[in-house]
Write a protein that holds these residues in place. Structure first.
Motif, PDB file in Angstrom:
ATOM      1  N   ASP A   1      48.263  53.717  27.444  1.00 22.69           N
ATOM      2  CA  ASP A   1      48.642  53.574  28.839  1.00 22.69           C
ATOM      3  C   ASP A   1      49.078  54.933  29.403  1.00 22.69           C
ATOM      4  N   PHE A   2      48.283  55.465  30.307  1.00 26.83           N
ATOM      5  CA  PHE A   2      48.587  56.780  30.874  1.00 26.83           C
ATOM      6  C   PHE A   2      49.336  56.680  32.205  1.00 26.83           C
ATOM      7  N   THR A   3      49.839  55.506  32.500  1.00 21.94           N
ATOM      8  CA  THR A   3      50.510  55.338  33.792  1.00 21.94           C
ATOM      9  C   THR A   3      51.617  56.376  33.963  1.00 21.94           C
ATOM     10  N   GLY A   4      51.624  57.014  35.096  1.00 23.82           N
ATOM     11  CA  GLY A   4      52.632  58.028  35.380  1.00 23.82           C
ATOM     12  C   GLY A   4      52.189  59.434  35.058  1.00 23.82           C
ATOM     13  N   CYS A   5      51.078  59.547  34.346  1.00 24.15           N
ATOM     14  CA  CYS A   5      50.605  60.882  33.941  1.00 24.15           C
ATOM     15  C   CYS A   5      49.554  61.438  34.896  1.00 24.15           C
ATOM     16  N   GLY A   6      49.284  60.755  35.979  1.00 21.90           N
ATOM     17  CA  GLY A   6      48.188  61.253  36.813  1.00 21.90           C
ATOM     18  C   GLY A   6      48.290  60.845  38.252  1.00 21.90           C
ATOM     19  N   GLU A   7      47.224  61.113  38.952  1.00 20.62           N
ATOM     20  CA  GLU A   7      47.216  60.882  40.386  1.00 20.62           C
ATOM     21  C   GLU A   7      45.777  60.731  40.855  1.00 20.62           C
ATOM     22  N   GLU A   8      45.566  59.872  41.860  1.00 24.46           N
ATOM     23  CA  GLU A   8      44.223  59.737  42.432  1.00 24.46           C
ATOM     24  C   GLU A   8      43.959  60.902  43.383  1.00 24.46           C
ATOM     25  N   CYS A   9      42.704  61.289  43.550  1.00 24.21           N
ATOM     26  CA  CYS A   9      42.356  62.368  44.469  1.00 24.21           C
ATOM     27  C   CYS A   9      41.189  61.921  45.355  1.00 24.21           C
ATOM     28  N   TYR A  10      41.067  62.559  46.485  1.00 27.70           N
ATOM     29  CA  TYR A  10      40.051  62.132  47.445  1.00 27.70           C
ATOM     30  C   TYR A  10      39.270  63.306  48.048  1.00 27.70           C
ATOM     31  N   GLN A  11      39.474  64.496  47.552  1.00 24.55           N
ATOM     32  CA  GLN A  11      38.801  65.643  48.169  1.00 24.55           C
ATOM     33  C   GLN A  11      37.283  65.575  47.940  1.00 24.55           C
ATOM     34  N   THR A  12      36.543  65.994  48.935  1.00 29.97           N
ATOM     35  CA  THR A  12      35.086  66.032  48.802  1.00 29.97           C
ATOM     36  C   THR A  12      34.556  67.368  49.308  1.00 29.97           C
ATOM     37  N   TRP A  13      33.392  67.730  48.783  1.00 26.83           N
ATOM     38  CA  TRP A  13      32.695  68.930  49.243  1.00 26.83           C
ATOM     39  C   TRP A  13      31.206  68.600  49.370  1.00 26.83           C
ATOM     40  N   THR A  14      30.567  69.244  50.277  1.00 25.36           N
ATOM     41  CA  THR A  14      29.120  69.128  50.366  1.00 25.36           C
ATOM     42  C   THR A  14      28.519  70.481  50.008  1.00 25.36           C
ATOM     43  N   VAL A  15      27.688  70.482  49.000  1.00 23.68           N
ATOM     44  CA  VAL A  15      27.027  71.713  48.574  1.00 23.68           C
ATOM     45  C   VAL A  15      25.520  71.430  48.582  1.00 23.68           C
ATOM     46  N   ASP A  16      24.819  72.100  49.463  1.00 21.48           N
ATOM     47  CA  ASP A  16      23.410  71.785  49.696  1.00 21.48           C
ATOM     48  C   ASP A  16      23.294  70.284  50.014  1.00 21.48           C
ATOM     49  N   ASP A  17      22.463  69.598  49.246  1.00 21.89           N
ATOM     50  CA  ASP A  17      22.303  68.169  49.507  1.00 21.89           C
ATOM     51  C   ASP A  17      23.197  67.325  48.603  1.00 21.89           C
TER      52      ASP A  17
END
Lengths: 800, 172
Positions: free
Chosen positions: A435-451
Motif C-alpha cells: 500500500d503506497f497510500t501517502g507516498c504520491g500524488e496525481e498529476c495532470y500536466q500535458t504537452w503536445t509535441v508534434d502530433d
C-alpha cells in the motif's frame, strides 16, 4: 577602482575552442534541411522557424512569459492551420451567426492544441477601424478579454496582390498596437524608465492567427492577433483605448526604413467590467499566505491576485521614483507556479494557466512586496458551474452559493477500486500489492509535441527518491521522453536523469494510434542523487519533454511545475529522520544520521538543514559504489528475531561540497531493488550489526536518540543523549539512570534529574580503563517510576 | 553561404558574442549555447547588411535577445553563481571589480559590458537592447551608482574609447 579591471578579466574569458567545430557541424546539418523544420524551440536557445505544428501547445504560454504586452512570438502558417482557406460560404455563415470576436477568441485558444468551443459572447466587441497605406490596408476588427487582458484582432490586406510574408529578423511587417490611455501607460511606453515597464521584453513580430486569400486583390490576408495586459489591480475599467499602426512594412526586408505612422484612433471598450474581488481563504495554505495576496478575482480568461486595494495615485507614486533607494514598482514575469483546481458542482477540475505576470513594489530597504499577480488560463474557464478555485490549498470563492458537488460514491471494500491512481501504478510498476497510500500524488500536466501528446499521470517517492508515470499517445516512445526532476537539476542532465525507465502497458486505438504508459525512476543513477531533500528544493520539481533529434535529446516543450506535496507528508510510509544510537560504520566511514524509507536508506553525517546552511552543491563532487553492504529488518524485537534482507539495487558513497567554503560532507545512498513495507519493522540491521531499534511501529519515531560528538575509540567516550520519553507525562520530573557496560562490568554510571520538556540533553563522558580491549560498549538507560528505558551499543570506530 | 564564409564570420564575432552572453548568464555552458544559437541564426537567415557596423549591431542584438530568453526561463529564476573557473585574476582589484560588475542585475551588467568593454555608444546600445537612449543612460547611471556602493568608491571609467579600440583591434 577602475572599470578597466573588469575589461582585463573579461578579455581572458573565452569559449571552448571546440565550440567552433560544433557550430559548424550544426550549421551544416541545418543547411541540409534535416533539423530546421522539425527541431523544437530549445530552452535558452534560439527559436528558429517556429511553425504552428511545433508551437501549438505553447503559443499562449510563450506569450505570457514573454511580455506584458503579449506580442506572441509564434507564427502559424496557412499550411499548418486548420482554419486556413475556409470556404467563402462558411465564413459568411459564421460571421452571420457568431460575433467576430467570439470566433477570433476560439481560434486563438485553439492554438493550444484543443478545439475551443467556449462561448465568449459578452467578453468582447467587434470593431471597424481602418488604416490605409499605398500597398496595404489594415482593419482592426475585434477586441475581447477582461479588465486585465485585452486581445485584439486585425487584418492586413494587400492591395497589390502581395503574397510574401517576411520572417527576417527585426522585420515587423505591420504592427497595430492597442493600448490603454491611462496613468499607467508607462507600462507600454518610454515615458518613464523603460526598465520599469517590461517593454524591453516586447516581442518583435505580431502573431498570425491565420492566413487566407483575398479574392478581390489576389494576395494573402494576414489575420493577426495581439494583446495588451494591465497588471495592476485597477485593470482597464473605464479607460480609453487607442490604436496606432506602425508602418514598418515595405520591400525593405530588413525593416530598417520604418517610421511609426502613429495614426491614432481612440475608442472605448464597453465589454470590460469591474472585477468582483473575493477574499482568499488561506486557512489551509500558510505557504500561500506568505506570498501576501489577500484577494482575487476570477474571469474565464484570468485569475488576478492582489495584496490589497491600490489606487491609481499609489501606482503613480511608485512609478515616479527618482533614485535607487526610493520605493518603486517593477513588473515581473513568471514569478511563481501554483497548482490550481476549480471546484465545480460536478467535481474538481484541473486548471492550467500559462504563466504569471506579477507586479511588485520594492520598498526603500530593497525588499520586494508583491502587489499583484496575473495568471492567464490556458483554456477559458467556464465559471457557470464553478464554486471556487483552489490555488495550492488557498481557496478563492467564485460562485459560493452554488450547490455542493454530488455525493461521492461510497467507498468500495476493494482497495484496487478506490486506491489513488499512483498507488495502482506503483503496484503495477513493482509488481507488489504494497500500500503506497501517502507516498504520491496525481498529476495532470500535458504537452503536445508534434502530433503526440504527453500526459504526466502521477508522482511517487520520498524526499530522496522519485518515481513518475506518464503516457505518450501517438509517438515513438524511444524518441520522446519526459523528465521530472528538481529545477536545479534539469538543466544539467536532462537525458541522464531518466535512464531508468520502462513501458508498463501499451494500447492501440481504432485509428491506429498507440498509447504507452511509461514508468521512470529519477534516481536511476546514484550520482544524480541530491544532497538536499527534494522537499527542500527551492524551486520545486519541473517536468520537461525531450525529443531525440540527431542523436541528442533536446527539449521539446515548456517545463511545467509539478506539485510535490507528498514529499513532506508524514504518514505510515513516508520517512522520518532517525538518529542512530551509535555511529554506523560502512566502508570505513562513520555516519551519524539515518533516513530509512520503503525506497532506500540515506546515511548522513550532517542534517539537511546544515547542508543547506552551508550552501551545499546539488550535485556530487565524487561518488563510488559500495559493494559490501547489506541491510535487513525484523518485525520481532526479540533476540531471536528473524531478519529479512533488503535486495539492494545500489549503494553509493557520495561526497558533496559547498560553494565558497571548504565544507564537505559524506552521504551513503542506498536504493532498494523493490519497495519494502516497513509498517511492522522493529529492528534494523546494517552490515551485520543491529543499528536501530525500538522505534514505534509504523511511524518509526525514536523513543530516544543520541548522537556522538566523537567516535568511541581507545581513550574516551563522549556521548550526548536526547531523551524523548513519550511514556512520561509532559513536564513530569524523573531520574534517568545511564550505565555503560562492557565485558560484564560497569564502566561508567550516571544519573540525571530531568523534566520532560522534550528538549533536555545529557552529555556524558568517561575514560576507558587502560586495559580495556573490548570493541563494544552497551549503554542502558532507565527512568524511575516510568515505563521507559532501553539500551544501545557503541562500536569501536576503528577496531584493530 | 559557404563554410569558409561561415568560419570567417565566426572568427570575427565569436568573442564578442560569447562575452556578451557570459555577461548575461554568468556561466560558460549557457554562454556557449547562446553563442552557438546566434551563429546558427546568422548563417541561416544570412541577412543583408549595409556595412560592418550594421552586422555587428545585428549580432549583438540577437545575442541580447537570446540571453533575455534564457534569463526569463523558469530554470533561471534561481541565481546562477558566477563560475570562478571562467575568470583568472591577476590582482585583487581585478577580482573585486569583476565580481562587483557580475553581481549587478543582468540588464545593468549588459549595459556596463557593452559600454565599457565593447565600447558602444549609448545610442548603439539602445538599438541592440531595444531600449531608448534615455533608458540606457539611466541604466548606466544606476549601474555606476550600484558599483560605487559595492566598491565603496567612485568607479573610474575614463569613458569607453580606449578599451573598445584595443579590444576590437585584437579581435580583428
Amino acid at each position: 577602482m577602475k572599470i578597466q579591471e573588469y575589461c582585463k578579466v573579461t578579455e581572458r574569458v573565452k569559449p571552448d575552442p571546440q565550440l567552433k567545430a560544433r557550430v559548424m557541424m550544426k550549421a551544416e546539418q541545418l543547411a541540409a534541411g534535416s533539423a530546421a523544420e522539425t527541431e523544437p524551440p530549445q530552452r535558452g536557445r534560439i527559436r528558429q522557424h517556429i511553425s504552428g505544428r511545433a508551437i501549438g501547445g505553447t503559443a499562449v504560454a510563450a506569450a505570457v512569459a514573454a511580455a506584458n504586452i503579449g506580442i506572441i512570438s509564434a507564427v502559424i502558417h496557412a499550411k499548418n492551420s486548420g482554419s486556413a482557406n475556409p470556404a467563402a460560404s462558411e465564413i459568411e455563415e459564421i460571421q452571420f451567426s457568431v460575433p467576430d470576436y467570439v470566433k477570433c477568441m476560439q481560434e486563438l485558444y485553439a492554438m493550444n492544441g484543443e478545439p475551443c468551443t467556449y462561448d465568449f459572447t459578452g467578453c468582447g466587441e467587434d470593431l471597424d477601424y481602418h488604416w490605409e497605406f499605398s500597398d496595404y490596408r489594415i482593419n482592426l476588427r475585434a477586441a475581447a478579454g477582461d479588465a486585465f487582458t485585452v486581445y485584439f484582432f486585425y487584418d492586413v490586406i494587400p492591395l497589390k496582390g502581395q503574397t510574401y510574408y517576411g520572417t527576417n529578423f527585426n522585420y515587423e511587417p505591420l504592427m497595430c498596437y492597442v493600448e490603454s490611455e491611462t496613468a499607467l501607460t508607462a507600462f507600454y511606453s518610454n515615458r518613464f524608465d523603460i526598465s520599469l515597464t517590461g517593454s524591453e521584453e516586447q516581442g518583435l513580430k505580431p502573431d498570425v492567427l491565420s492566413i487566407t486569400q483575398d479574392g478581390k486583390n489576389g494576395g494573402e490576408v494576414w489575420h493577426f492577433y495581439d494583446s495588451t495586459t494591465n497588471p495592476t489591480d485597477l485593470g482597464f475599467c473605464g479607460k480609453e483605448f487607442f490604436a496606432t499602426v506602425d508602418s514598418r512594412f515595405s520591400e525593405d526586408t530588413q525593416g530598417e526604413t520604418y517610421d511609426s505612422s502613429n495614426l491614432k484612433k481612440s475608442f472605448e471598450l464597453n465589454f470590460i467590467q469591474q472585477p468582483v474581488w473575493q477574499e482568499i481563504d488561506t486557512t489551509n495554505a500558510p505557504e500561500f499566505a506568505e506570498l501576501g495576496f489577500t484577494r482575487a478575482t476570477v474571469t474565464p480568461m484570468n485569475v488576478m491576485l492582489s495584496s490589497g486595494e491600490h489606487d491609481a495615485a499609489y501606482y503613480e507614486s511608485l512609478l515616479n521614483f527618482t533614485t535607487e533607494n526610493e520605493p518603486h514598482a517593477e513588473l515581473e514575469c513568471l514569478t511563481v507556479q501554483l497548482p490550481c483546481t476549480a471546484q465545480t458542482v460536478n467535481g474538481a477540475v484541473n486548471v492550467e494557466y500559462t504563466g504569471s505576470i506579477g507586479f511588485s513594489c520594492r520598498d526603500a530597504s530593497g525588499r520586494d512586496d508583491p502587489l499583484t499577480m496575473l495568471l492567464q488560463m490556458q483554456t477559458p474557464l467556464d465559471l457557470t458551474a464553478c464554486k471556487s478555485l483552489t490555488l495550492r490549498d488557498a481557496v478563492i470563492p467564485v460562485n459560493p452559493d452554488l450547490p455542493d458537488e454530488p455525493a461521492v460514491t461510497p467507498v468500495s471494500d476493494d482497495q484496487q477500486q478506490t486506491a489513488p491512481n499512483y498507488v495502482k501504478l506503483m503496484q503495477q510498476a513493482f509488481d507488489t500489492d504494497m500500500d503506497f497510500t501517502g507516498c504520491g500524488e496525481e498529476c495532470y500536466q500535458t504537452w503536445t509535441v508534434d502530433d503526440a501528446e504527453i500526459r504526466l499521470k502521477a508522482l511517487c517517492g520520498d524526499r530522496y527518491n522519485l518515481f513518475y508515470f506518464y503516457e505518450i499517445e501517438g509517438y515513438d516512445t524511444d524518441s520522446l521522453r519526459l523528465a521530472v526532476c528538481p529545477a536545479r537539476l534539469d538543466e544539467f542532465f536532462p537525458d541522464k536523469i531518466c535512464e531508468s525507465r520502462k513501458c508498463l502497458s501499451e494500447k492501440t486505438a481504432e485509428d491506429g494510434k498507440k498509447t504507452v504508459l511509461m514508468f521512470c525512476d529519477m534516481n536511476g543513477i546514484a550520482d544524480m542523487q541530491n544532497a538536499v531533500p527534494l522537499s527542500y528544493q527551492q524551486y520545486g520539481l519541473n517536468a520537461v519533454p525531450y525529443r531525440l533529434t540527431n542523436g541528442e535529446y533536446i527539449e521539446a516543450g515548456e517545463p511545467q511545475y509539478v506539485s510535490s506535496d507528498f514529499l513532506d507528508t508524514e504518514n505510515a510510509l513516508t520517512p522520518v529522520s532517525l538518529s542512530f544510537r551509535q555511529g554506523c560504520s560502512v566502508n570505513g566511514k562513520t555516519y551519524k544520521y539515518a533516513f530509512i524509507t520503503p525506497f532506500g536508506i540515506r546515511l548522513m553525517n550532517d542534517t539537511a538543514e546544515n547542508m543547506i546552511a552551508n550552501n551545499i552543491k546539488a550535485l556530487a563532487m565524487s561518488s563510488q559504489p559500495v559493494r559490501d553492504f547489506t541491510a535487513s529488518f525484523a518485525e520481532d524485537d526479540s533476540t531471536a528475531a528473524q531478519f529479512t534482507q533488503f535486495p539492494v539495487q545500489y549503494c553509493s558513497e557520495i561526497t558533496f561540497g559547498a560553494e565558497e567554503s571548504d565544507y564537505q560532507t559524506d552521504i551513503l545512498a542506498v536504493r532498494f531493488e523493490k519497495p519494502v513495507d516497513l509498517k511492522n519493522a522493529k529492528l534494523f540491521d546494517i552490515n551485520g550489526t543491529v543499528q536501530v531499534s525500538e522505534f514505534e511501529h509504523c511511524n518509526m519515531e525514536m523513543r530516544m536518540s543520541s548522537s556522538q560528538d566523537e567516535c568511541f575509540s581507545s581513550g574516551n567516550v563522549n556521548m550526548r543523549l536526547i531523551p524523548h520519553p513519550e511514556n512520561i507525562p509532559e513536564d513530569a520530573q524523573y531520574t534517568l539512570t545511564i550505565d555503560a557496560i562492557a565485558d560484564g562490568g560497569i564502566l561508567y554510571q550516571t544519573e540525571a534529574s530531568l523534566i520532560n520538556d522534550g528538549t533536555a540533553e545529557i552529555p556524558f563522558a568517561f575514560t576507558l580503563p587502560e586495559d580495556f580491549t573490548g570493541d563494544q560498549i552497551t549503554v542502558t538507560y532507565a527512568a524511575d517510576n516510568y515505563d521507559y528505558g532501553g539500551q544501545f551499543i557503541l562500536s569501536k570506530s576503528n577496531p584493530d | 553561404m559557404t563554410k569558409l564564409q561561415m568560419e570567417r564570420i565566426y572568427d570575427k564575432y565569436h568573442l564578442s558574442v560569447f562575452r556578451l552572453a557570459f555577461a548575461y548568464c554568468k556561466n560558460r555552458a549557457d554562454a556557449e549555447d547562446i553563442t552557438s544559437d546566434v551563429f546558427l541564426k546568422r548563417f541561416e537567415a544570412d541577412p543583408e547588411f549595409t556595412d560592418e557596423q550594421h552586422e555587428t549591431a545585428w549580432m549583438m542584438r540577437v545575442t541580447v535577445n537570446r540571453a533575455k530568453d534564457l534569463l526569463r526561463s523558469f530554470r533561471y529564476r534561481f541565481s546562477v553563481p558566477l563560475e570562478e573557473a571562467s575568470a583568472v585574476y591577476e590582482s585583487p582589484e581585478e577580482h573585486t571589480v569583476y565580481h562587483a560588475v557580475m553581481e549587478l542585475p543582468a540588464k545593468y551588467r549588459a549595459v556596463i559590458h557593452l559600454y565599457y568593454f565593447e565600447g558602444y555608444s549609448v545610442a548603439e546600445i539602445g538599438e541592440m537592447t531595444g531600449r531608448s537612449e534615455t533608458a540606457v543612460q539611466t541604466q548606466l547611471y544606476r549601474a555606476r551608482k550600484m558599483l560605487k556602493k559595492k566598491l565603496g568608491e567612485e568607479l573610474n571609467g575614463n569613458e569607453n574609447s580606449g578599451i573598445l579600440q584595443g579590444h576590437r583591434e585584437s579581435e580583428a
